[in-house]
Scaffold this motif. Structure first.
Motif, PDB file in Angstrom:
ATOM      1  N   GLY B  73       1.104  -1.310   0.300  1.00  0.00           N
ATOM      2  CA  GLY B  73       0.131  -0.110  -0.332  1.00  0.00           C
ATOM      3  C   GLY B  73       0.743   1.590   0.017  1.00  0.00           C
ATOM      4  O   GLY B  73       0.604   2.304   0.605  1.00  0.00           O
ATOM      5  N   VAL B  74       1.837   1.236  -0.263  1.00  0.00           N
ATOM      6  CA  VAL B  74       2.849   2.790  -0.710  1.00  0.00           C
ATOM      7  C   VAL B  74       3.559   2.228  -1.319  1.00  0.00           C
ATOM      8  O   VAL B  74       4.189   2.233  -1.708  1.00  0.00           O
ATOM      9  N   LEU B  75       3.514   3.457  -1.879  1.00  0.00           N
ATOM     10  CA  LEU B  75       4.251   3.673  -3.258  1.00  0.00           C
ATOM     11  C   LEU B  75       5.346   4.815  -3.457  1.00  0.00           C
ATOM     12  O   LEU B  75       5.821   5.161  -2.837  1.00  0.00           O
ATOM     13  N   THR B  76       6.609   4.351  -4.377  1.00  0.00           N
ATOM     14  CA  THR B  76       7.675   4.461  -3.615  1.00  0.00           C
ATOM     15  C   THR B  76       7.717   5.104  -5.274  1.00  0.00           C
ATOM     16  O   THR B  76       7.886   4.005  -5.818  1.00  0.00           O
ATOM     17  N   ILE B  77       8.178   6.191  -5.832  1.00  0.00           N
ATOM     18  CA  ILE B  77       8.884   6.453  -6.869  1.00  0.00           C
ATOM     19  C   ILE B  77      10.595   7.270  -6.849  1.00  0.00           C
ATOM     20  O   ILE B  77      10.278   8.487  -5.589  1.00  0.00           O
ATOM     21  N   ALA B  78      11.526   6.596  -7.313  1.00  0.00           N
ATOM     22  CA  ALA B  78      12.848   7.077  -7.276  1.00  0.00           C
ATOM     23  C   ALA B  78      13.898   7.033  -8.466  1.00  0.00           C
ATOM     24  O   ALA B  78      13.279   6.217  -9.191  1.00  0.00           O
ATOM     25  N   GLY B  79      14.535   7.907  -8.737  1.00  0.00           N
ATOM     26  CA  GLY B  79      15.501   7.958  -9.552  1.00  0.00           C
ATOM     27  C   GLY B  79      16.803   9.467  -9.698  1.00  0.00           C
ATOM     28  O   GLY B  79      16.547   9.057  -8.444  1.00  0.00           O
ATOM     29  N   GLU B  80      17.625   8.945 -10.545  1.00  0.00           N
ATOM     30  CA  GLU B  80      18.838  10.470 -10.549  1.00  0.00           C
ATOM     31  C   GLU B  80      18.321  11.615 -11.292  1.00  0.00           C
ATOM     32  O   GLU B  80      18.054  10.747 -12.588  1.00  0.00           O
ATOM     33  N   ARG B  81      18.883  12.373 -11.045  1.00  0.00           N
ATOM     34  CA  ARG B  81      18.554  13.672 -12.803  1.00  0.00           C
ATOM     35  C   ARG B  81      19.866  13.873 -12.636  1.00  0.00           C
ATOM     36  O   ARG B  81      20.773  14.352 -11.082  1.00  0.00           O
ATOM     37  N   LYS B  82      20.648  14.066 -13.238  1.00  0.00           N
ATOM     38  CA  LYS B  82      21.964  13.867 -13.580  1.00  0.00           C
ATOM     39  C   LYS B  82      22.410  15.429 -13.995  1.00  0.00           C
ATOM     40  O   LYS B  82      21.660  16.270 -14.358  1.00  0.00           O
TER      41      LYS B  82
END
Lengths: 126, 144
Positions: B73-82
């Motif tokens: 029930g938990v949404l995670t959005i992860a990433g990297e902006r170079k």
């Protein structure tokens, strides 16, 4: 306040719509200036760039696909519009601005006019 | 923690930041995951009878590098902006855009169906649409 004042009346007739200030990076090298601006949610056709005299205006309208009857429950991007205005300096060639727009990031390249590019000046001795 | 608002010179964002720093400093009752709003990427959430819609404002990212997960029930959005490399002998006059790793966590309502998720990245916005469970959707009851 003073309705007979033409200045005040004109200002009231042309209200400027509230807009968010997009974050930018501005990098200058010997040949010109590169500007990056974050405009997430703006499609290419809703982006407008204006150069008038020495004023550069970046404007964009956010267009998001929203299903019918959607109610906002948490809002961080509060306005559907971005605007930012810059004053260019004389040595920049506003007629040769190059623009790229991809994934919500605008990249502008404003070259310096030929006469303003750096050159070494020979010093004659004698 | 490095904090950078999405919209500079936004006086409300600055006040929000101040309030957040006060909250964290005096530990009144911060969200269990620390910062509950602000920073990069900004998130707007909307809901309809049939779905929950999330709009993540993450410009300038290769969608292939985005990591979106739903777990318990938990949404995670992860990433990297170079950061774009700055050429040699160049001057940086304004430096406001976010660069680096980011992660946003959103608690979803109980009635969503984690198997019916659509994610689309367009114009720098990641739009995630999560359908509500059939049983939870409103329906008209016919009277016999």
């Amino acid at each position: 306040m003073n309705e007979t004042n033409p200045v005040a009346r004109n200002a009231a007739n042309a209200p400027v719509e509230a807009a968010l200030t997009p974050p930018v990076d501005v990098i200058e090298d010997a040949a010109g200036i590169t500007l990056f601006a974050d405009l997430p949610g703006v499609p290419k056709e809703k982006l407008s760039l204006h150069v008038e005299a020495d004023t550069l205006t970046i404007e964009g309208e956010v267009a998001l696909p929203t299903p019918e009857g959607m109610e906002a429950t948490h809002v961080e991007v509060t306005l559907p519009r971005y605007r930012r205005v810059f004053t260019l300096s004389k040595e920049l060639d506003a007629g040769k601005v190059g623009a790229e727009f991809a994934h919500g990031v605008l990249k502008l390249r404003i070259p310096k006019a030929e006469h303003a590019q750096p050159r070494r000046i020979q010093v004659a001795v004698g | 923690m490095a904090y950078r608002p999405l919209f500079p010179r936004d006086v409300y964002a600055e006040m929000d930041r101040l309030q957040r720093e006060m909250l964290q400093a005096f530990d009144i009752s911060p969200s269990i995951r620390g910062l509950s709003r602000g920073g990069y990427p900004a998130v707007n959430v909307g809901s309809t009878a049939k779905s929950v819609e999330l709009y993540t404002f993450a410009p300038g990212i290769d969608p292939a590098t985005l990591d979106v997960q739903i777990e318990k029930g938990v949404l995670t959005i992860a990433g990297e902006r170079k950061r774009d490399p700055v050429p040699e002998k160049a001057n940086v006059h304004i430096d406001e855009r976010f660069a680096g790793r980011f992660r946003r966590v959103v608690t979803l309502p109980d009635d969503v169906d984690p198997g019916a998720v659509e994610a689309r990245y367009r114009d720098g916005v990641l739009h995630i649409s999560i359908a509500r469970k059939q049983a939870a959707q409103p329906r008209r009851i016919t009277i016999q």
